[in-house]
Design an enzyme around this catalytic site. Structure first.
Site, PDB file in Angstrom:
ATOM      1  N   THR A   1       2.532  -4.987   0.919  1.00 55.59           N
ATOM      2  CA  THR A   1       1.666  -5.133   2.082  1.00 55.59           C
ATOM      3  C   THR A   1       2.007  -4.067   3.113  1.00 55.59           C
ATOM      4  OG1 THR A   1       1.521  -7.530   1.747  1.00 55.59           O
ATOM      5  CG2 THR A   1       0.994  -6.712   3.943  1.00 55.59           C
ATOM      6  N   GLY A   2       0.988  -3.554   3.789  1.00 61.38           N
ATOM      7  CA  GLY A   2       1.238  -2.615   4.871  1.00 61.38           C
ATOM      8  C   GLY A   2       0.390  -1.361   4.777  1.00 61.38           C
ATOM      9  N   SER A   3       0.498  -0.521   5.795  1.00 61.03           N
ATOM     10  CA  SER A   3      -0.355   0.662   5.887  1.00 61.03           C
ATOM     11  C   SER A   3      -0.101   1.655   4.760  1.00 61.03           C
ATOM     12  CB  SER A   3      -0.153   1.343   7.246  1.00 61.03           C
ATOM     13  OG  SER A   3       1.210   1.695   7.439  1.00 61.03           O
TER      14      SER A   3
ATOM     15  N   ALA B   1       8.415   0.011   3.396  1.00 59.84           N
ATOM     16  CA  ALA B   1       9.598  -0.506   4.088  1.00 59.84           C
ATOM     17  C   ALA B   1       9.523  -0.129   5.558  1.00 59.84           C
ATOM     18  CB  ALA B   1      10.872   0.046   3.466  1.00 59.84           C
ATOM     19  N   ASP B   2      10.125  -0.956   6.392  1.00 54.28           N
ATOM     20  CA  ASP B   2      10.256  -0.623   7.805  1.00 54.28           C
ATOM     21  C   ASP B   2      11.483   0.254   8.031  1.00 54.28           C
ATOM     22  OD1 ASP B   2       7.990  -2.212   8.772  1.00 54.28           O
ATOM     23  OD2 ASP B   2       9.179  -3.916   8.090  1.00 54.28           O
TER      24      ASP B   2
ATOM     25  N   LYS C   1      12.290  -5.182   5.679  1.00 52.25           N
ATOM     26  CA  LYS C   1      10.859  -5.319   5.489  1.00 52.25           C
ATOM     27  C   LYS C   1      10.390  -6.578   6.212  1.00 52.25           C
ATOM     28  CE  LYS C   1       9.367  -5.026   1.363  1.00 52.25           C
ATOM     29  NZ  LYS C   1       8.141  -4.418   1.975  1.00 52.25           N
ATOM     30  N   GLY C   2       9.089  -6.706   6.341  1.00 46.10           N
ATOM     31  CA  GLY C   2       8.548  -7.913   6.937  1.00 46.10           C
ATOM     32  C   GLY C   2       7.938  -7.722   8.299  1.00 46.10           C
TER      33      GLY C   2
ATOM     34  N   GLU D   1       6.894 -10.992  -0.645  1.00 47.61           N
ATOM     35  CA  GLU D   1       7.331  -9.700  -1.180  1.00 47.61           C
ATOM     36  C   GLU D   1       8.608  -9.841  -2.001  1.00 47.61           C
ATOM     37  OE1 GLU D   1       5.314  -7.033   2.402  1.00 47.61           O
ATOM     38  OE2 GLU D   1       7.439  -7.529   2.481  1.00 47.61           O
TER      39      GLU D   1
END
Length: 223
Positions: A29-31, A84-85, A95-96, A104
């Site tokens: 999930t994510g950009s 990943a952040d 992450k998250g 995830e």
């Protein structure tokens, strides 16, 4: 100068090479993952289906006619692709940021290989600058926050957000995450915690970084 979105796209397009045909895969999930789904859809690669970790990713997969399946329908996944952040040299991650880290982790643990994709700003020597998301049941939120405070963090409730499972997210600032594996386990021992956003037990096998020089493929502790 290359924009952050362009760097994400560079990593996402490279990641398509790591997707085997005629297999089931996991999608995060994510950009950055949005760019990956687009690249996969345009690549012409044929896969059996994808397990999505969020409604948004599932909708984008469907837009590109990629079959979306439940994890309960398959015996395993060939590869899991996610962003990943933060990610360190051991390919442990935070992450998250999008609140989907429980899903995830479930999908990552069912996959033979974890490929993380990110722009180069996410590659760090030490985890912890990005707030750590902790999913907690609502009735235990205050208890969980006090425990996290005692561990040296500054917990902050994510206002107006509920997870897929109906729980709340506490974002923890300022934690000293010198030992990600230990910290991941200690937080998960707190009664009322469902899962936290440290991915040390489920670290990535491969990192694809989008850089000014192009896509860079990194393996754990390669530096």
């Amino acid at each position: 100068m290359t924009t952050q979105d362009e760097l994400k796209r560079i990593a996402a397009e490279k990641a398509v090479e790591f997707v085997p045909e005629n297999e089931y895969i996991g999608i995060g999930t994510g950009s950055t993952i949005n760019f990956f789904i687009e690249a996969l859809g345009k690549s012409g690669k044929k896969i059996k289906g994808a397990v999505s970790t969020s409604k948004k990713s599932g909708e984008l997969l469907a837009r590109y006619d990629i079959p979306v399946v439940s994890l309960n329908e398959v015996s395993g996944l060939a590869v899991y692709i996610d962003g990943a952040d933060e990610v360190n040299h051991a390919l442990q991650m935070i992450k998250g940021g999008g609140g989907a880290h429980l899903n995830e982790k479930i999908v990552a643990s069912a996959s033979e290989k974890f490929v993380c994709i990110a722009d180069e700003s996410k590659y760090v020597s030490r985890l912890g600058k990005f707030p750590l998301p902790v999913e907690a049941v609502e009735s235990a939120r205050s208890l969980v926050s006090r425990k996290l405070l005692a561990m040296g963090g500054q917990p902050e409730l994510r206002i107006g957000y509920t997870t897929f499972y109906g729980n709340q997210i506490v974002d923890v600032h300022g934690l000293n995450i010198d030992q990600p594996l230990t910290m991941e386990d200690e937080i998960n021992k707190i009664t009322g915690v469902l899962e936290n956003g440290i991915f040390a037990r489920d670290a990535a096998d491969v990192l694809i970084l989008g850089t000014e020089e192009g896509a860079k493929v990194i393996y754990p502790c390669q530096g």
